[in-house]
Motif scaffolding. Structure first.
Motif, short mmCIF file in Angstrom:
data_model
loop_
_atom_site.label_atom_id
_atom_site.label_comp_id
_atom_site.label_asym_id
_atom_site.label_seq_id
_atom_site.Cartn_x
_atom_site.Cartn_y
_atom_site.Cartn_z
N GLU A 159 -3.80 -3.26 1.35
CA GLU A 159 -5.23 -2.39 1.68
C GLU A 159 -6.00 -2.51 0.31
O GLU A 159 -7.25 -2.73 0.26
N GLU A 160 -5.39 -2.13 -0.65
CA GLU A 160 -5.83 -1.94 -2.00
C GLU A 160 -6.09 -3.25 -2.84
O GLU A 160 -6.94 -3.05 -3.78
N ASP A 161 -5.70 -4.06 -2.29
CA ASP A 161 -6.01 -5.53 -2.96
C ASP A 161 -7.17 -6.31 -2.28
O ASP A 161 -7.79 -7.33 -2.66
N PHE A 162 -7.49 -5.75 -1.10
CA PHE A 162 -8.39 -6.75 -0.30
C PHE A 162 -9.78 -6.96 -0.82
O PHE A 162 -10.23 -7.90 -0.92
N ASP A 163 -10.22 -5.96 -1.28
CA ASP A 163 -11.64 -6.04 -1.92
C ASP A 163 -11.53 -7.09 -3.14
O ASP A 163 -12.57 -7.93 -3.21
N ARG A 164 -10.83 -6.97 -4.04
CA ARG A 164 -10.63 -7.99 -5.12
C ARG A 164 -10.46 -9.37 -4.47
O ARG A 164 -11.04 -10.31 -4.85
N VAL A 165 -9.79 -9.58 -3.70
CA VAL A 165 -9.59 -10.87 -2.85
C VAL A 165 -10.74 -11.24 -2.26
O VAL A 165 -11.30 -12.48 -2.40
N GLN A 166 -11.44 -10.44 -1.35
CA GLN A 166 -12.81 -10.93 -0.89
C GLN A 166 -13.77 -11.51 -1.77
O GLN A 166 -14.46 -12.36 -1.55
N LYS A 167 -13.97 -10.83 -2.96
CA LYS A 167 -15.08 -10.88 -4.11
C LYS A 167 -14.30 -12.14 -4.42
O LYS A 167 -15.28 -12.94 -4.84
N ALA A 168 -13.18 -12.28 -4.90
CA ALA A 168 -12.76 -13.52 -5.65
C ALA A 168 -13.00 -14.91 -4.69
O ALA A 168 -13.59 -15.90 -5.13
N LEU A 169 -12.94 -14.71 -3.30
CA LEU A 169 -13.04 -15.81 -2.45
C LEU A 169 -14.36 -16.08 -2.47
O LEU A 169 -15.11 -17.36 -2.39
N LYS A 170 -15.30 -15.14 -2.31
CA LYS A 170 -16.75 -15.16 -2.48
C LYS A 170 -17.30 -16.09 -3.57
O LYS A 170 -18.20 -16.83 -3.57
N GLN A 171 -16.64 -15.58 -4.54
CA GLN A 171 -16.95 -16.48 -6.05
C GLN A 171 -16.65 -17.74 -6.01
O GLN A 171 -17.47 -18.75 -6.56
#
Ligand SMILES: Nc1ncnc2c1ncn2[C@@H]1O[C@H](COP(=O)(O)OP(=O)(O)OP(=O)(O)O)[C@@H](O)[C@H]1O
Ligand SMILES: [Mg+2]
Length: 105
Positions: A10-22
């Motif tokens: 859960e705590e890594d999800f936001d970083r993952v989704q932002k990196a995918l968007k990038q």
């Protein structure tokens, strides 16, 4: 086309989704899940909460998407999560009727 199913902390999800968007991978489906891997939960919990991400991607984008998830979700400790890759038969954008890669992003 391939569906990438990634189960991450859960705590890594936001970083993952932002990196995918990038890297230009914007569309995704996510939901909260509970599960366990080989260790069988963390006592007294039989199942641990995680976030599942589903993304249907072009064949040529599989590697970069997987690498981005690995780079942003790996802590190097048990429970980091897992990625499954499945074949996808067809995709259709309802608004336009576009099919296949054209329907993805
Ligand atoms: N074989 C599997 N089938 C379905 N879901 C799985 C499987 N393995 C793991 N999962 C899901 O992935 C989540 C995270 O798994 P986890 O990272 O603990 O895998 P692991 O194989 O035990 O690896 P590690 O040794 O790094 O912990 C689990 O909570 C579960 O939801
Ligand atoms: Mg585990």
């Amino acid at each position: 086309m391939r569906k990438i199913e990634a189960i991450v902390r859960e705590e890594d999800f936001d970083r993952v989704q932002k990196a995918l968007k990038q890297i230009g991978i914007v569309p995704m489906t996510t939901y909260p899940v509970k599960g366990r891997g080989v260790q069988g939960g963390v006592p007294p919990y039989e199942l641990m909460p995680k976030i599942k991400i589903e993304i249907v991607v072009k064949d040529e984008d599989v590697e970069k998407v997987v690498n981005t998830i690995l780079q942003n979700a790996r802590r190097g400790i048990p429970g980091d999560g897992k990625i499954f890759i499945l074949p996808v038969y067809e995709a259709i954008r309802i608004r336009t009727g576009e099919k296949g890669n054209d329907a993805l992003y």
